[in-house]
Motif scaffolding. Structure first.
Motif, PDB file in Angstrom:
ATOM      1  N   ASP A   1     -78.124-106.611 178.591  1.00 47.98           N
ATOM      2  CA  ASP A   1     -79.180-105.843 178.344  1.00 47.98           C
ATOM      3  C   ASP A   1     -78.995-104.830 179.686  1.00 47.98           C
ATOM      4  OD1 ASP A   1     -81.643-104.330 178.384  1.00 47.98           O
ATOM      5  OD2 ASP A   1     -82.629-105.876 177.641  1.00 47.98           O
ATOM      6  N   VAL A   2     -78.587-103.602 179.340  1.00 50.18           N
ATOM      7  CA  VAL A   2     -78.307-102.414 180.380  1.00 50.18           C
ATOM      8  C   VAL A   2     -79.401-101.841 180.948  1.00 50.18           C
ATOM      9  CG1 VAL A   2     -76.025-102.062 179.311  1.00 50.18           C
ATOM     10  CG2 VAL A   2     -78.077-100.787 178.524  1.00 50.18           C
ATOM     11  N   ARG A   3     -80.740-102.178 180.191  1.00 45.96           N
ATOM     12  CA  ARG A   3     -81.829-101.363 180.919  1.00 45.96           C
ATOM     13  C   ARG A   3     -82.561-102.511 181.603  1.00 45.96           C
ATOM     14  NH1 ARG A   3     -86.186 -99.671 176.710  1.00 45.96           N
ATOM     15  NH2 ARG A   3     -84.803 -98.140 176.234  1.00 45.96           N
ATOM     16  N   ALA A   4     -82.806-103.685 181.053  1.00 47.04           N
ATOM     17  CA  ALA A   4     -83.600-104.791 181.484  1.00 47.04           C
ATOM     18  C   ALA A   4     -82.781-105.658 182.537  1.00 47.04           C
ATOM     19  CB  ALA A   4     -84.576-105.505 180.614  1.00 47.04           C
ATOM     20  N   GLY A   5     -81.490-105.723 182.467  1.00 51.50           N
ATOM     21  CA  GLY A   5     -80.694-106.680 183.129  1.00 51.50           C
ATOM     22  C   GLY A   5     -80.499-107.785 182.424  1.00 51.50           C
ATOM     23  N   GLY A   6     -79.678-108.679 182.565  1.00 48.79           N
ATOM     24  CA  GLY A   6     -79.246-109.837 182.425  1.00 48.79           C
ATOM     25  C   GLY A   6     -78.605-110.137 181.035  1.00 48.79           C
ATOM     26  N   GLU A   7     -78.421-111.361 180.353  1.00 43.75           N
ATOM     27  CA  GLU A   7     -77.665-111.485 179.133  1.00 43.75           C
ATOM     28  C   GLU A   7     -78.341-112.288 178.357  1.00 43.75           C
ATOM     29  OE1 GLU A   7     -73.655-112.443 180.147  1.00 43.75           O
ATOM     30  OE2 GLU A   7     -73.093-110.578 181.020  1.00 43.75           O
ATOM     31  N   PHE A   8     -78.076-112.320 177.011  1.00 45.71           N
ATOM     32  CA  PHE A   8     -78.590-113.185 176.109  1.00 45.71           C
ATOM     33  C   PHE A   8     -77.820-113.245 174.823  1.00 45.71           C
ATOM     34  CE2 PHE A   8     -79.790-109.202 174.587  1.00 45.71           C
ATOM     35  CZ  PHE A   8     -80.123-109.342 173.117  1.00 45.71           C
ATOM     36  N   TYR A   9     -77.826-114.338 173.883  1.00 40.54           N
ATOM     37  CA  TYR A   9     -77.237-114.463 172.834  1.00 40.54           C
ATOM     38  C   TYR A   9     -77.976-114.118 171.649  1.00 40.54           C
ATOM     39  CZ  TYR A   9     -73.771-117.521 175.539  1.00 40.54           C
ATOM     40  OH  TYR A   9     -73.081-117.916 176.496  1.00 40.54           O
ATOM     41  N   ALA A  10     -77.275-113.553 170.585  1.00 45.75           N
ATOM     42  CA  ALA A  10     -77.942-113.396 169.369  1.00 45.75           C
ATOM     43  C   ALA A  10     -76.980-113.786 168.473  1.00 45.75           C
ATOM     44  CB  ALA A  10     -77.904-111.688 169.052  1.00 45.75           C
ATOM     45  N   LEU A  11     -77.798-114.505 167.390  1.00 47.31           N
ATOM     46  CA  LEU A  11     -76.825-115.455 166.400  1.00 47.31           C
ATOM     47  C   LEU A  11     -77.586-114.948 165.023  1.00 47.31           C
ATOM     48  CD1 LEU A  11     -75.442-118.748 166.413  1.00 47.31           C
ATOM     49  CD2 LEU A  11     -77.053-117.990 164.486  1.00 47.31           C
ATOM     50  N   ASN A  12     -76.683-114.728 163.951  1.00 44.10           N
ATOM     51  CA  ASN A  12     -77.322-114.092 162.755  1.00 44.10           C
ATOM     52  C   ASN A  12     -76.743-115.222 161.670  1.00 44.10           C
ATOM     53  OD1 ASN A  12     -78.843-112.232 161.106  1.00 44.10           O
ATOM     54  ND2 ASN A  12     -76.677-111.472 160.544  1.00 44.10           N
ATOM     55  N   THR A  13     -77.438-115.344 160.642  1.00 46.85           N
ATOM     56  CA  THR A  13     -76.833-116.083 159.671  1.00 46.85           C
ATOM     57  C   THR A  13     -77.497-115.794 158.305  1.00 46.85           C
ATOM     58  OG1 THR A  13     -76.071-118.392 158.963  1.00 46.85           O
ATOM     59  CG2 THR A  13     -78.251-118.195 160.066  1.00 46.85           C
ATOM     60  N   HIS A  14     -76.953-116.555 157.234  1.00 46.89           N
ATOM     61  CA  HIS A  14     -77.647-116.642 155.869  1.00 46.89           C
ATOM     62  C   HIS A  14     -77.585-117.886 155.314  1.00 46.89           C
ATOM     63  CE1 HIS A  14     -78.081-114.168 151.707  1.00 46.89           C
ATOM     64  NE2 HIS A  14     -79.222-115.105 152.036  1.00 46.89           N
ATOM     65  N   LEU A  15     -78.333-118.951 155.203  1.00 46.37           N
ATOM     66  CA  LEU A  15     -78.137-119.958 154.495  1.00 46.37           C
ATOM     67  C   LEU A  15     -78.208-119.925 152.931  1.00 46.37           C
ATOM     68  CD1 LEU A  15     -80.156-122.661 156.881  1.00 46.37           C
ATOM     69  CD2 LEU A  15     -77.961-121.312 157.234  1.00 46.37           C
ATOM     70  N   ASP A  16     -77.598-121.177 152.515  1.00 45.33           N
ATOM     71  CA  ASP A  16     -77.353-120.870 150.918  1.00 45.33           C
ATOM     72  C   ASP A  16     -78.614-120.931 150.117  1.00 45.33           C
ATOM     73  OD1 ASP A  16     -75.211-121.169 149.042  1.00 45.33           O
ATOM     74  OD2 ASP A  16     -76.320-122.983 148.245  1.00 45.33           O
ATOM     75  N   HIS A  17     -78.491-120.303 148.978  1.00 44.03           N
ATOM     76  CA  HIS A  17     -79.791-120.080 148.199  1.00 44.03           C
ATOM     77  C   HIS A  17     -80.096-121.246 147.223  1.00 44.03           C
ATOM     78  CE1 HIS A  17     -76.513-119.346 145.509  1.00 44.03           C
ATOM     79  NE2 HIS A  17     -77.280-119.119 144.377  1.00 44.03           N
ATOM     80  N   ALA A  18     -79.117-122.197 147.045  1.00 45.36           N
ATOM     81  CA  ALA A  18     -79.378-123.322 146.228  1.00 45.36           C
ATOM     82  C   ALA A  18     -79.116-124.690 146.530  1.00 45.36           C
ATOM     83  CB  ALA A  18     -78.299-123.010 144.924  1.00 45.36           C
ATOM     84  N   ASN A  19     -78.239-124.936 147.490  1.00 44.49           N
ATOM     85  CA  ASN A  19     -77.784-126.023 147.821  1.00 44.49           C
ATOM     86  C   ASN A  19     -78.401-126.755 148.990  1.00 44.49           C
ATOM     87  OD1 ASN A  19     -76.026-128.238 149.017  1.00 44.49           O
ATOM     88  ND2 ASN A  19     -74.780-128.048 147.247  1.00 44.49           N
TER      89      ASN A  19
END
Length: 295
Positions: A160-178
């Motif tokens: 975060d170049v404004r507030a400082g520090g680091e963090f993780y972002a994780l993004n996903t899409h789970l199955d629609h049927a199973n």
């Protein structure tokens, strides 16, 4: 290893107990002023893959999507279902201050993405990776848990170049049927999150294809207390609607299948399910879910 595509690279390659209260739209002048400082505007959005089929073709939806994203101006946007050309359109509409990371779930530009967009004026990627939701997570396009649709994860470690520090972002899409695939996916995601630097906050965005509080997948994602549901812990939040509407009338107090989860130490100042449309046209068959967070 799968390739990552920033907006600039993609264009070059293509040429070659909360209180329910009214919540101001984040991208408006008032909200932007209120969010100056540490507040990070986060959005998760199933884009509905681009199609030429009317009604609700991508050509019809794109102008509404553009209006929504410019109005809300998320710093971090986890997307699901976007196709490569569609993501290029969104990158163009967001403007040169944004970049993105992602790969097609079939590898390269093939199939849908779980792409992460970010405002490069606020966030800088430090590291990233992709893995597939299967017994062979680094085998591109793998699916071993009974799901006929390939499912995957994209994650980025941001500074975060404004507030400082680091963090993780994780993004996903789970199955629609199973359901078995969803439960195995939740377990793998939880395991991978546990292997990341425990000192850093994490934000998990996604379309989980099950309702919050009504499925073992939800309990698995939040079970050990490492993650919390930003909607539940928000200090303020909007009215609740089912986040999948399928271009039908919105359902008040309906199921939330699109979530923003955070590590327990993250403060969620407010959470919103955004019902924006123009002239009766929604940008997607899902409603975007948003949160302003800080730590």
């Amino acid at each position: 290893m799968a390739a990552a595509f920033s907006r600039r690279f993609a264009l070059r390659a293509a040429a070659a107990g909360a209180v329910a209260v009214p919540v101001t739209a984040y991208g408006t002048q008032t909200a932007a002023a209120a969010d100056r400082g540490r507040g990070l505007r986060v959005m998760t959005f199933n884009l509905r893959y681009a199609s030429d089929t009317r009604p609700n073709s991508w050509a019809e939806r794109r102008p509404v999507m553009r209006s929504l994203l410019r109005r809300e101006a998320p710093h971090l946007l986890g997307t699901q279902e976007g196709l490569y050309g569609q993501l290029r359109d969104i990158a163009e509409d967001l403007g040169p201050q944004y970049a993105w990371v992602g790969t097609g779930r079939g590898g390269g530009s093939q199939d849908e993405f779980a792409a992460i967009f970010y405002d490069a004026r606020r966030l800088a990627p430090v590291a990233y990776d992709h893995f597939w939701l299967s017994d062979t997570p680094y085998l591109i396009g793998s699916a071993t848990w009974g799901n006929t649709v390939i499912r995957m994860v994209t994650w980025v470690r941001f500074r975060d170049v404004r507030a400082g520090g680091e963090f993780y972002a994780l993004n996903t899409h789970l199955d629609h049927a199973n359901q078995y695939s969803r439960e195995k996916s939740a377990a793998l995601i939880t395991e991978r999150l546990g292997a990341l630097d425990p000192s850093l906050p994490r934000i998990v965005t996604g379309d989980f294809n099950v309702a919050a509080h009504k499925n073992p997948v939800y309990e698995a994602m939040l079970g050990d207390g490492a993650l919390v549901d930003s909607w539940d812990v928000a200090e303020q939040r909007s009215a609740q609607y089912a986040t999948f509407h399928g271009y039908r009338p919105l359902v008040p107090d309906g199921d939330r299948i699109d979530w923003i989860l955070t590590s327990a130490g993250v403060r969620t100042r407010r959470a919103t399910i955004n019902t924006f449309s123009e002239h009766g046209q929604f940008p997607s068959d899902h409603l975007p879910v948003q949160a302003v967070v800080e730590w």
